[in-house]
Design an enzyme around this catalytic site. Structure first.
Site, PDB file in Angstrom:
ATOM      1  N   THR A   1       8.447  -6.532   2.225  1.00 36.51           N
ATOM      2  CA  THR A   1       9.223  -6.219   1.013  1.00 36.51           C
ATOM      3  C   THR A   1      10.217  -5.086   1.252  1.00 36.51           C
ATOM      4  OG1 THR A   1       7.367  -4.841   0.317  1.00 36.51           O
ATOM      5  CG2 THR A   1       7.552  -7.010  -0.701  1.00 36.51           C
TER       6      THR A   1
ATOM      7  N   GLY B   1      -3.819   0.775  -5.325  1.00 38.29           N
ATOM      8  CA  GLY B   1      -4.102   2.059  -4.703  1.00 38.29           C
ATOM      9  C   GLY B   1      -3.979   3.223  -5.650  1.00 38.29           C
TER      10      GLY B   1
ATOM     11  N   LYS C   1      -9.347  -1.853   1.569  1.00 31.99           N
ATOM     12  CA  LYS C   1      -8.359  -2.203   2.604  1.00 31.99           C
ATOM     13  C   LYS C   1      -8.240  -1.041   3.590  1.00 31.99           C
ATOM     14  CE  LYS C   1      -3.676  -2.444   1.847  1.00 31.99           C
ATOM     15  NZ  LYS C   1      -2.926  -1.824   2.944  1.00 31.99           N
TER      16      LYS C   1
ATOM     17  N   ASP D   1      -6.003  -4.549   7.406  1.00 36.33           N
ATOM     18  CA  ASP D   1      -4.559  -4.840   7.266  1.00 36.33           C
ATOM     19  C   ASP D   1      -3.826  -4.385   8.524  1.00 36.33           C
ATOM     20  OD1 ASP D   1      -2.139  -5.540   6.184  1.00 36.33           O
ATOM     21  OD2 ASP D   1      -2.004  -3.823   4.828  1.00 36.33           O
ATOM     22  N   LEU D   2      -3.974  -5.157   9.597  1.00 33.62           N
ATOM     23  CA  LEU D   2      -3.378  -4.765  10.883  1.00 33.62           C
ATOM     24  C   LEU D   2      -2.105  -5.540  11.199  1.00 33.62           C
ATOM     25  CD1 LEU D   2      -6.570  -4.208  13.076  1.00 33.62           C
ATOM     26  CD2 LEU D   2      -5.267  -2.557  11.724  1.00 33.62           C
ATOM     27  N   LYS D   3      -1.737  -6.487  10.375  1.00 35.34           N
ATOM     28  CA  LYS D   3      -0.471  -7.228  10.516  1.00 35.34           C
ATOM     29  C   LYS D   3      -0.186  -7.601  11.965  1.00 35.34           C
ATOM     30  CE  LYS D   3       1.699  -5.398   6.329  1.00 35.34           C
ATOM     31  NZ  LYS D   3       0.737  -4.384   5.882  1.00 35.34           N
TER      32      LYS D   3
ATOM     33  N   HIS E   1       0.937  -9.364  15.310  1.00 32.54           N
ATOM     34  CA  HIS E   1       2.142 -10.099  15.709  1.00 32.54           C
ATOM     35  C   HIS E   1       2.269  -9.938  17.217  1.00 32.54           C
ATOM     36  CE1 HIS E   1       6.698 -10.943  14.757  1.00 32.54           C
ATOM     37  NE2 HIS E   1       6.213 -11.720  15.707  1.00 32.54           N
ATOM     38  N   ASP E   2       1.824 -10.953  17.978  1.00 34.11           N
ATOM     39  CA  ASP E   2       1.853 -10.834  19.442  1.00 34.11           C
ATOM     40  C   ASP E   2       1.751 -12.246  20.008  1.00 34.11           C
ATOM     41  OD1 ASP E   2       1.554  -9.829  22.113  1.00 34.11           O
ATOM     42  OD2 ASP E   2       0.622  -8.016  21.303  1.00 34.11           O
TER      43      ASP E   2
ATOM     44  N   PRO F   1       0.030 -15.676  21.348  1.00 40.30           N
ATOM     45  CA  PRO F   1      -1.153 -16.299  20.750  1.00 40.30           C
ATOM     46  C   PRO F   1      -2.479 -15.806  21.342  1.00 40.30           C
ATOM     47  CG  PRO F   1       0.560 -17.943  21.038  1.00 40.30           C
ATOM     48  CD  PRO F   1       1.077 -16.675  21.684  1.00 40.30           C
TER      49      PRO F   1
HETATM   50  O1  C5P Z   1      -0.830   2.930  -3.945  1.00 36.94           O
HETATM   51  P1  C5P Z   1      -0.317   1.515  -4.053  1.00 36.94           P
HETATM   52  O2  C5P Z   1      -0.989   0.710  -5.151  1.00 36.94           O
HETATM   53  O3  C5P Z   1       1.186   1.438  -4.084  1.00 36.94           O
HETATM   54  O4  C5P Z   1      -0.798   0.868  -2.671  1.00 36.94           O
HETATM   55  C1  C5P Z   1      -0.424  -0.433  -2.305  1.00 36.94           C
HETATM   56  C2  C5P Z   1      -1.006  -0.799  -0.966  1.00 36.94           C
HETATM   57  O5  C5P Z   1      -0.531  -2.091  -0.631  1.00 36.94           O
HETATM   58  C3  C5P Z   1      -0.591   0.123   0.189  1.00 36.94           C
HETATM   59  O6  C5P Z   1      -1.678   0.161   1.134  1.00 36.94           O
HETATM   60  C4  C5P Z   1       0.608  -0.578   0.782  1.00 36.94           C
HETATM   61  O7  C5P Z   1       0.763  -0.324   2.136  1.00 36.94           O
HETATM   62  C5  C5P Z   1       0.247  -2.040   0.562  1.00 36.94           C
HETATM   63  N1  C5P Z   1       1.399  -2.940   0.491  1.00 36.94           N
HETATM   64  C6  C5P Z   1       2.399  -2.800  -0.468  1.00 36.94           C
HETATM   65  N2  C5P Z   1       3.468  -3.656  -0.508  1.00 36.94           N
HETATM   66  C7  C5P Z   1       3.546  -4.647   0.387  1.00 36.94           C
HETATM   67  C8  C5P Z   1       2.565  -4.814   1.347  1.00 36.94           C
HETATM   68  C9  C5P Z   1       1.497  -3.932   1.367  1.00 36.94           C
HETATM   69  O8  C5P Z   1       2.324  -1.899  -1.303  1.00 36.94           O
HETATM   70  N3  C5P Z   1       4.567  -5.483   0.315  1.00 36.94           N
END
Ligand code: C5P
Length: 233
Positions: free
Chosen positions: A114, A206, A31, A58-60, A62-63, A65
């Site tokens: 979250t 991660g 990612k 993972d650029l999320k 939002h703009d 269309p």
């Molecule tokens: O190191 P870790 O396992 O916590 O990394 C989780 C990855 O998932 C990070 O890149 C984080 O930005 C992403 N992420 C998250 N929770 C979310 C959305 C994305 O941990 N709700």
């Protein structure tokens, strides 16, 4: 097929490839988020693809269309396989993104971040928030109806979401911690086995892997746990 996606949460392309080299051939899905993309540029994605890796961008988005559609075309050209966009950009934005994607690119919707508290959501949307989960489910269905391929969700919500959206819609879950691993800043975590049992298609994992003394051994241990879960299913 490998379901584990490793986030390259590092500040430079050099740091990213040190990690990729340490993880070896078995780890083939990465990612790339805002930080690395902004510092390392699209060349990071091209290089990963050239090395035979799969990329979750993972650029999320939002703009409006049209702007989102052009960004989706660009991500398709780069060879990314997954790309995130905010479901709260609305159905027309998501439909434009779906129409613009090509090649292997699949779109994943982010529903409710979250990090947002119910009181922040109430302030943003100017209404009482009775259940965050209801909003997650509503936005997931909106994404599905717009033709989006899946969502990013907590592994703890995955089985509930699967009931709402049915089969064939990708569920990608971060917040995964093998039993006994440090939670870091994650509050609501699930083990790799729980995530798979709850219906997750891909797991973003991660720090339990990237910060381990032996990242490739930590990665293999996670794969074994997932395979055990799959063979019991
Ligand atoms: O190191 P870790 O396992 O916590 O990394 C989780 C990855 O998932 C990070 O890149 C984080 O930005 C992403 N992420 C998250 N929770 C979310 C959305 C994305 O941990 N709700």
């Amino acid at each position: 097929m490998n379901r584990v996606i490793i986030p390259l949460d590092v500040p430079s392309a050099d740091d990213a490839f040190v990690l990729v080299d340490r993880l070896g051939d078995e780890a083939d899905f990465y990612k790339v988020g805002f930080e690395l993309y902004t510092r390392g540029g699209p060349g990071v994605v091209r290089e990963l693809v050239a090395r035979g890796k799969r990329v979750f961008l993972d650029l999320k988005l939002h703009d409006i269309p049209n702007t989102v559609a052009r960004a989706v075309e660009a991500a398709s050209d780069l060879g990314a396989e997954l790309l995130t966009l905010h479901a709260s950009g609305g159905p027309r934005m998501m439909e434009a993104a779906v129409a613009a994607r090509s090649g292997d690119l699949k779109l994943l919707a982010v529903t409710v971040l979250t990090s947002l508290t119910p009181s922040e959501m109430a302030a943003v949307w100017n209404r009482e928030i009775r259940s965050v989960r209801d909003d997650v489910g509503r936005l997931a269905l909106m994404a599905k109806e717009a033709g989006v391929d899946g969502i990013v969700a907590s592994a703890l919500e995955a089985s509930w979401i699967r009931q709402q959206v049915g089969p064939g819609f990708l569920i990608v879950t971060p917040g995964i911690r093998p039993a006994g691993a440090d939670r870091n800043d994650q509050n609501r975590v699930a083990t790799p086995g729980e995530a798979v049992r709850n219906g997750a298609d891909y797991l973003v994992i991660g720090r339990p892997i990237t910060k381990a003394d032996e990242p490739s051994a930590a990665f293999s241990a996670v794969l074994r746990e997932i395979q055990e879960e799959e063979s019991e299913a």
